[in-house]
Design an enzyme around this catalytic site. Sequence first.
Site, short mmCIF file in Angstrom:
data_model
loop_
_atom_site.label_atom_id
_atom_site.label_comp_id
_atom_site.label_asym_id
_atom_site.label_seq_id
_atom_site.Cartn_x
_atom_site.Cartn_y
_atom_site.Cartn_z
N GLY A 187 0.81 -1.23 0.00
CA GLY A 187 0.00 0.00 0.00
C GLY A 187 0.84 1.27 0.00
O GLY A 187 0.32 2.35 0.26
N GLU A 192 1.90 4.83 -5.30
CA GLU A 192 0.80 5.61 -5.84
C GLU A 192 -0.04 4.74 -6.78
O GLU A 192 0.43 3.70 -7.26
CB GLU A 192 1.35 6.80 -6.64
CG GLU A 192 2.10 7.81 -5.80
CD GLU A 192 1.24 8.43 -4.71
OE1 GLU A 192 0.20 9.01 -5.01
OE2 GLU A 192 1.62 8.30 -3.53
N LYS A 224 6.47 16.73 -3.17
CA LYS A 224 6.69 16.97 -1.73
C LYS A 224 7.67 18.13 -1.52
O LYS A 224 7.53 18.91 -0.58
CB LYS A 224 7.16 15.69 -1.06
CG LYS A 224 6.04 14.66 -0.96
CD LYS A 224 6.54 13.27 -0.63
CE LYS A 224 5.38 12.29 -0.49
NZ LYS A 224 5.79 10.89 -0.46
N1 LIG Z 1 -0.78 5.00 0.59
C1 LIG Z 1 0.07 5.78 1.24
O1 LIG Z 1 0.97 5.32 1.96
C2 LIG Z 1 -0.04 7.27 1.11
C3 LIG Z 1 -0.96 7.85 0.26
N2 LIG Z 1 -1.04 9.22 0.16
C4 LIG Z 1 -2.06 9.79 -0.73
O2 LIG Z 1 -3.34 9.52 -0.17
C5 LIG Z 1 -4.31 9.36 -1.21
C6 LIG Z 1 -5.01 8.02 -1.03
O3 LIG Z 1 -4.05 7.00 -1.11
P1 LIG Z 1 -4.47 5.46 -1.24
O4 LIG Z 1 -5.67 5.23 -0.42
O5 LIG Z 1 -3.25 4.70 -1.02
O6 LIG Z 1 -4.89 5.43 -2.78
P2 LIG Z 1 -5.84 4.38 -3.51
O7 LIG Z 1 -5.48 4.46 -4.95
O8 LIG Z 1 -5.84 3.09 -2.79
O9 LIG Z 1 -7.30 5.03 -3.29
C7 LIG Z 1 -7.78 6.11 -4.02
C8 LIG Z 1 -9.27 5.93 -4.13
O10 LIG Z 1 -9.84 7.07 -4.74
C9 LIG Z 1 -10.91 6.64 -5.56
N3 LIG Z 1 -11.23 7.65 -6.55
C10 LIG Z 1 -10.56 7.98 -7.66
N4 LIG Z 1 -11.18 8.99 -8.29
C11 LIG Z 1 -12.28 9.31 -7.57
C12 LIG Z 1 -13.34 10.24 -7.72
N5 LIG Z 1 -13.38 11.07 -8.73
N6 LIG Z 1 -14.31 10.25 -6.78
C13 LIG Z 1 -14.29 9.40 -5.74
N7 LIG Z 1 -13.30 8.48 -5.55
C14 LIG Z 1 -12.32 8.43 -6.46
C15 LIG Z 1 -10.40 5.36 -6.18
O11 LIG Z 1 -11.53 4.67 -6.65
P3 LIG Z 1 -11.58 3.26 -7.39
O12 LIG Z 1 -10.20 2.71 -7.40
O13 LIG Z 1 -12.55 2.53 -6.53
O14 LIG Z 1 -12.07 3.58 -8.73
C16 LIG Z 1 -9.68 4.71 -5.00
O15 LIG Z 1 -10.54 3.89 -4.25
C17 LIG Z 1 -3.53 9.45 -2.53
O16 LIG Z 1 -3.71 10.75 -3.05
C18 LIG Z 1 -2.08 9.22 -2.14
O17 LIG Z 1 -1.17 9.92 -2.95
C19 LIG Z 1 -0.27 10.04 0.92
C20 LIG Z 1 0.64 9.52 1.80
C21 LIG Z 1 0.87 8.10 1.92
N1 LIG Z 2 3.69 6.72 -2.77
C1 LIG Z 2 4.10 7.54 -1.68
C2 LIG Z 2 3.03 7.54 -0.65
C3 LIG Z 2 3.14 8.67 0.26
O1 LIG Z 2 3.17 9.82 -0.11
C4 LIG Z 2 5.38 6.98 -1.09
O2 LIG Z 2 5.74 5.86 -1.45
O3 LIG Z 2 6.03 7.68 -0.30
#
Ligand SMILES: NC(=O)C1=CN([C@@H]2O[C@H](COP(=O)(O)OP(=O)(O)OC[C@H]3O[C@@H](n4cnc5c(N)ncnc54)[C@H](OP(=O)(O)O)[C@@H]3O)[C@@H](O)[C@H]2O)C=CC1
Ligand SMILES: N[C@@H](CC=O)C(=O)O
Length: 346
Positions: free
Chosen positions: A211, A214, A229
Amino acid sequence: MEQKVAIIGFGGVGQGFLTIVEQKKKQLEEQYNRKITIVSIADLYKGSVHHDDGLSLQDVKASLDIDGTLHHYPKRAGTIVGLSAVETIQKTNADVIVELTFTDVVTGEPAITHTKAALQAKKHVVMTNKGPIVKAYNELKQLADENGVSLLFEGTVMSGTPALRMPLETLKGNDITKISGIFNGTTNYMLTAMASGRSYSESLEEAKEKGYAEADPTNDVEGYDVQGKVVILANVLLGANLTREDVPTTGITNIQQEDIRKATEQQQVWKLLGTITNEQGIVKGEVKPVLLNKTNPLAQIEGATNAVTYSCDLSGEITLIGAGAGISETGFAVLIDILSLPKTTR
Ligand SMILES: NC(=O)C1=CN([C@@H]2O[C@H](COP(=O)(O)OP(=O)(O)OC[C@H]3O[C@@H](n4cnc5c(N)ncnc54)[C@H](OP(=O)(O)O)[C@@H]3O)[C@@H](O)[C@H]2O)C=CC1
Ligand SMILES: N[C@@H](CC=O)C(=O)O
C-alpha cells in the site's frame, strides 16, 4: 464535540482511516472529547453511501468483504446511495471533507474540484492527496481563509510523520536555510530490497502490495512524488512559490542491480534525495538519486521509513525520522488533522 466526516476516495488510506475511527472511538471521546461520525463515503468504483446520523462501520466492512464495494450496505431508513463525490460534499450534513482520491500532481484533479466545492460550502478539508497542494496551495489556502474554514494536509509529506506540523509549530523563529531528506516510501523500500538481492520489479510489486505506491507508481519511481513533496515543503514552510517545473527531478529508474551491487562493495548505498535550499529568500529544489557512504545517517534509513533534516539558523540541524507511507500511518495523518481542527466548527 462531534465532527461529521465525509470520505471522498475509499482506497487503502480511506479504509485504514475508517478502521482507526472504529478502534479509537472510546479513547477519542474520553481523552479528547471528540466524536468522529463518518456520515458519507463516496468512491468512484465502490459506490457511495450516506446517512445523516452516521454510517455503521461494521456494515461498511461487511459490504467490502463481499465484493470490495459499498453496494451491499443495508438500505435502512435515511440511507442515501449513489451520490457523486461533489454531491456528497455539497448536499450532505458532513462538516469535514476528507479528500483521499488518487494524487495527480500534473492537474491536481479531481481533488482540486472536490476541495474548492468543500471550501466554498464552508466545510473543513483534510487531505493526504498531494495534487491540490502541489498545484494550487496558495489559491486553496486563500479560499479556506475567505470561508473561515481549515485546509489541513499533514499526510501529504511523510505520511503520519509530522514533517509539516513539527516545523510549523515547533521551529518558529528560526530561519530554515535547507531542508533535505528521503521523502518517498516506495523507492526507499525498493532500493533497500534491491540491496538485499531482490529485482527491481519484485521490489516494486512488494511496495504496491504493502500500500506504499501511488495508483500510478511511475510517480514514485520517476521521482515526481518527491518533486511534489519538495514543492509542498518549499511553499508551505518557506513561503516560496515553486511549481513542479522549478524542481529538476531524476528518479530511480536508471539504477540497475549492478549499480547497487557496486555500491554495496564500496560500503555505499543509493538514496533518492529531495533537497530545498533557501539563500536569503531564494528558494530552490532538486530531486535526484545520490550515493551515500554507509556511515551517513541517511544511508541507514531503510524500507518505507523516511527522514528529513531541517537546517535552522538558531536551533541547528533537526532531523525527523518516521514512516513515509503506509495505510495506518497515513490514516493517522488524517486523524491528527481532524483532532487539530478548531473546537468550534462552522
Ligand atoms: N498510501 C500511502 O501510503 C499514502 C498515500 N497518500 C495519498 O493519499 C491518497 C489516497 O491514497 P491510497 O488510499 O493509497 O490510494 P488508492 O489508490 O488506494 O485510493 C484512491 C481511491 O480514490 C478513488 N477515486 C478515484 N477517483 C475518484 C473520484 N473522482 N471520486 C471518488 N473516488 C475516487 C479510487 O476509486 P476506485 O479505485 O474505486 O475507482 C480509489 O478507491 C492518494 O492521493 C495518495 O497519494 C499520501 C501519503 C501516503
Ligand atoms: N507513494 C508515496 C506515498 C506517500 O506519499 C510513497 O511511497 O512515499
